[in-house]
Design an enzyme around this catalytic site. Structure first.
Site, PDB file in Angstrom:
ATOM      1  N   CYS A  65       0.840  -1.191   0.000  1.00 31.00           N
ATOM      2  CA  CYS A  65       0.000   0.000   0.000  1.00 31.00           C
ATOM      3  C   CYS A  65       0.884   1.253   0.000  1.00 31.00           C
ATOM      4  CB  CYS A  65      -0.895   0.005   1.231  1.00 31.00           C
ATOM      5  SG  CYS A  65      -1.879   1.518   1.415  1.00 31.00           S
ATOM      6  N   CYS A 106      -5.757  -0.012   5.590  1.00 32.43           N
ATOM      7  CA  CYS A 106      -6.434   1.283   5.443  1.00 32.43           C
ATOM      8  C   CYS A 106      -7.492   1.185   4.342  1.00 32.43           C
ATOM      9  CB  CYS A 106      -5.425   2.395   5.155  1.00 32.43           C
ATOM     10  SG  CYS A 106      -4.638   2.293   3.538  1.00 32.43           S
ATOM     11  N   CYS A 108      -6.194  -2.304   0.191  1.00 31.74           N
ATOM     12  CA  CYS A 108      -5.276  -2.450   1.315  1.00 31.74           C
ATOM     13  C   CYS A 108      -5.932  -3.238   2.447  1.00 31.74           C
ATOM     14  CB  CYS A 108      -4.839  -1.071   1.820  1.00 31.74           C
ATOM     15  SG  CYS A 108      -3.700  -1.146   3.225  1.00 31.74           S
ATOM     16  N   ASP A 120      22.982  -6.412 -17.157  1.00 33.70           N
ATOM     17  CA  ASP A 120      22.661  -7.502 -16.238  1.00 33.70           C
ATOM     18  C   ASP A 120      21.599  -8.402 -16.868  1.00 33.70           C
ATOM     19  OD1 ASP A 120      21.972  -9.151 -14.169  1.00 33.70           O
ATOM     20  OD2 ASP A 120      21.424  -7.568 -12.765  1.00 33.70           O
ATOM     21  N   CYS A 151      -0.044   3.280   3.607  1.00 38.21           N
ATOM     22  CA  CYS A 151       0.343   2.835   4.955  1.00 38.21           C
ATOM     23  C   CYS A 151       1.391   1.727   4.940  1.00 38.21           C
ATOM     24  CB  CYS A 151      -0.892   2.378   5.734  1.00 38.21           C
ATOM     25  SG  CYS A 151      -1.596   0.818   5.150  1.00 38.21           S
TER      26      CYS A 151
END
Length: 442
Positions: free
Chosen positions: A199, A224, A221, A352, A202
């Protein structure tokens, strides 16, 4: 001269020269006040979305300029401006559509002021250049903050994209619930590469009702009240086969059906984004959009069908774990397929190549024909296939792309099709060596 000598598309060098003469030369070009400027950025789908949108708008009779070559760094975009302007720097177009590299966005928006910026998605890509995804998101935010009056059109299914920190007006697109969407605990999908998502408010875990592709889906979420934003343009249903996608889009309290002669959920997102853009900036009709989808010709390497020496071939660019996995997942379902995978590790590919180990090459483990590998990292690719439980005797290694293409084509039966999966600089090498001469596009 570069184009005349067939050693490339001349898509970057002219821009580099212009930038040496003047660092912010884009400011000197004269864009008509009524012209709409659209920038498209994100990890995957920029070129296809850009091409689809250009085709839609051209179908309405408008004059459209876009960087068709896919050269999306500042030098490539400067080249596009030089190529399409008149001798006084004037750009006489109704729409200017530019795909932009994520890290170049802020350099471009310092010089030109787009009406719309679109962000397609964010996946791990060229980690040695971009770093982690949060760094890429910050680079995009830096490009948007230069233009607070610009409307941003965002993929709501990607939480990092949906909640970019901007004060701009936002329009959201995404895929709604569909029987073909991925159920998060379905065991056949558990090993697919996806980005970690938390999230943005939060930092708690996100709960997904479903996922359509990798980490893209409908989320909320667990702690929240944050959830996926409401969709302004929503795919409400879709059906796919080996060659096409049939889908419905809901917007402005109406629904339209479209047919896309392309494969893969990734292309469904590209078409959805292009349609959302077209509907936002013009009065294009459903019929005009469908005609554009029907007539769209892919740019080099992005799902391009070719005939080489009377043999059928397709080219699909691969560059990161999720994009490669989605391509393989789609192609392996097609009958009579053969594969040539070519991997380089030049700067534009990303030095890479560890991303090969995150892509689902195990989708090929039941493929009973030879798989050809080529490019500078052909042996790395062969090792990856070995660890994907593919018989060593099936793996044919040839670092020379010209020779690899010739040998793989000669091995085809009459009913088989070769799918060439190259990284970016292999595509350029194919062009530079004239491997496209005598190839007839369908």
């Amino acid at each position: 001269m570069i184009s005349v000598l067939h050693v490339g598309q001349a898509s970057n060098v002219p821009g580099r020269i212009a930038l040496l003469l003047k660092k912010e030369i884009l400011k000197d070009f004269k864009i008509r006040p009524e012209c709409k400027v659209i920038l498209i950025t994100g990890t995957n789908g920029k070129s296809t979305t850009c091409g689809l949108l250009a085709n839609i708008l051209k179908g309405t009779g408008k004059k459209v300029m876009y960087n068709k070559s896919g050269a999306n760094l500042l030098s490539g975009i400067t080249t596009t401006f030089c190529r399409y302007s008149n001798i006084l720097g004037g750009l006489n177009y109704d729409f200017i559509i530019l795909e932009s590299d994520e890290a170049s966005l802020h350099l471009i928006t310092k010089q030109i002021h787009p009406d719309i910026i679109t962000v397609t998605n964010l996946f791990r890509d060229q980690l040695d250049r971009f770093g982690e995804l949060d760094t890429t998101a910050r680079l995009i935010e830096k490009g948007i903050v230069n233009n607070k009056n610009t409307t941003v059109i965002l993929n709501a299914d990607d939480v990092r994209v949906a909640f970019l920190k901007t004060v701009n007006k936002k329009i959201y697109f995404g895929i709604g619930t569909n029987h073909e969407s991925r159920i998060t605990n379905h065991e056949s999908w558990l090993s697919d590469p996806e980005e970690a998502t938390i999230c943005p408010k939060c930092k708690s875990d996100l709960l997904f009702d479903y996922k359509s592709l990798a980490h893209l889906g409908n989320y909320n979420c667990t702690k929240c009240n944050l959830k996926r934003p409401n969709l302004d343009f929503s795919v409400t249903g879709f059906k796919t086969d080996n060659l096409t996608i049939n889908f419905d889009i809901a917007y402005n309290n109406s629904k339209s059906n479209f047919f896309l002669p392309m494969i893969g959920t990734f292309n469904l997102y590209n078409a959805l984004c292009a349609i959302a853009l077209a509907k936002t900036i013009s009065n294009v009709t459903q019929v005009q959009i469908q005609k554009a989808l029907d007539s769209y010709s892919t740019i080099f390497g992005r799902g391009e069908k070719l005939i080489i020496n009377k043999k059928n071939a397709w080219i699909y660019l691969i560059k990161n774990p999720t994009g490669t996995t989605e391509v393989l997942k789609t192609l392996i379902k097609i009958p009579n397929v053969r594969f040539l995978i070519a991997v380089n590790d030049n700067y534009a590919d990303g030095r890479d190549v560890s991303w090969l180990w995150d892509a689902r090459f195990d989708f090929l483990q039941n493929h009973d024909k030879n798989i050809f590998v080529s490019g500078k990292r052909a042996y790395d690719m062969a090792l990856r296939l070995k660890y994907a439980n593919i018989n060593e005797g099936q793996i044919s290694i040839n670092e020379n792309i010209t020779s690899a293409i010739n040998k793989s084509l000669k091995s085809l039966d009459t009913n088989e099709t070769l799918y060439i999966l190259p990284t970016y600089t292999v595509l350029l090498e194919m062009q530079r060596k004239g491997l496209c001469k005598g190839i007839m596009k369908i």
